[in-house]
Design a protein around this motif. Structure first.
Motif, mmCIF file in Angstrom:
data_model
loop_
_atom_site.group_PDB
_atom_site.id
_atom_site.type_symbol
_atom_site.label_atom_id
_atom_site.label_comp_id
_atom_site.label_asym_id
_atom_site.label_seq_id
_atom_site.Cartn_x
_atom_site.Cartn_y
_atom_site.Cartn_z
ATOM 1 N N LYS A 238 66.837 55.698 37.861
ATOM 2 C CA LYS A 238 66.035 56.520 36.941
ATOM 3 C C LYS A 238 64.539 56.378 37.239
ATOM 4 N N GLU B 215 63.805 58.326 40.330
ATOM 5 C CA GLU B 215 63.804 59.756 40.045
ATOM 6 C C GLU B 215 62.501 60.169 39.363
ATOM 7 N N LYS B 216 62.018 59.315 38.448
ATOM 8 C CA LYS B 216 60.728 59.612 37.807
ATOM 9 C C LYS B 216 59.602 59.602 38.828
ATOM 10 N N ASP C 118 71.296 51.720 37.923
ATOM 11 C CA ASP C 118 71.024 52.927 37.136
ATOM 12 C C ASP C 118 69.563 52.959 36.702
#
Length: 258
Positions: free
Chosen positions: A130, A133-134, A126
């Motif tokens: 994240k 994704e950033k 996770d």
């Protein structure tokens, strides 16, 4: 009581007849062994006791006193063994139950450990997700501006998507444009009004989609940058101005100001 003194008794053929010598002192030593070389259960002891008498009967002739005494003692032993057998069976059942419980405890401990590892791994994934994704958002913000031809090609591909895939594409638009409503029978999407981040997300989406279908996104062109995208549960439709009969997805050209 002790191992047969083959040399002292001059029994030169003893080892030719007796494959596995046995005696009570050897049994006692194996019963008391602490190094793991001893007996694992009572039945192994019983087998060696039988072997003592059977070896004596095998080596000595039936008319020999040793043979007769060994046969008599073996019969006495079997009587004692039958009396002991119920307790042996009970002990074996108890031990099997304990071993099964111990095995279950080990299995449960392993499952708990695996579950903990899986949870920790999911947490790490996770975090990595994240971060990726950033990074993706950063890359998208720094992407070059999409050309007019690229927008035309993108819009053409969108009008040819299946209802499910079209809904997914419209959700991408809605994520970065809260005012956009991706519902209803007919949705007007102005491609020029979308941010560069949204445009590139759409392009990546249709590129992956078409590649999975064995198609090339670059082979599909277009001639407009504004269109009407329709979607429902069955197929893409566009309402005609004259009636409500379904028509194939089409593009709406922008009129140039006169």
């Amino acid at each position: 009581m002790q191992p047969v003194d083959v040399v002292g008794l001059g029994l030169h053929d003893y080892y030719e007849i007796i494959e596995k010598p046995m005696d009570f002192s050897t049994i006692k030593n194996k019963m008391e062994a602490k190094d793991g070389s001893g007996y694992k259960n009572v039945r192994e002891i019983c087998a060696d006791v039988r072997l003592i008498f059977k070896n004596a009967m095998k080596y000595n002739d039936e008319r020999n006193d040793v043979h007769v005494m060994a046969k008599t003692l073996l019969a006495k032993f079997e009587e004692k063994w039958l009396l002991l057998l119920p307790k042996v069976d009970e002990e074996e059942e108890r031990r099997k139950k304990e071993e099964a419980e111990a095995q279950l405890d080990i299995q449960l401990a392993q499952e708990v450990s695996h579950a903990k590892m899986a949870k920790e791994l999911n947490t790490e994934l996770d975090v990595i997700g994240k971060r990726l994704e950033k990074m993706r958002e950063t890359v998208l913000r720094n992407c070059r501006k999409m050309s007019t031809e690229e927008k035309k090609a993108l819009m053409t591909v969108l009008t040819q998507l299946s209802p499910d895939d079209l809904n997914k594409a419209l959700l991408i638009v809605a994520e970065n444009n809260p005012s956009f409503q991706a519902t209803g029978q007919e949705v007007d999407l102005d491609i020029d009004a979308q941010s560069e981040s949204t445009l590139w997300k759409l392009k990546f989406f249709v590129k992956d989609l078409l590649q999975s279908q064995g198609k090339s996104p670059t082979s599909i062109g277009g001639n407009t940058t504004t269109t009407t995208v329709n979607h429902n549960n069955n197929q893409n439709k566009r309402k005609r101005e004259t009636n409500d009969a379904p028509a194939k997805p089409s593009q709406k050209k922008n009129k140039k100001p006169s």
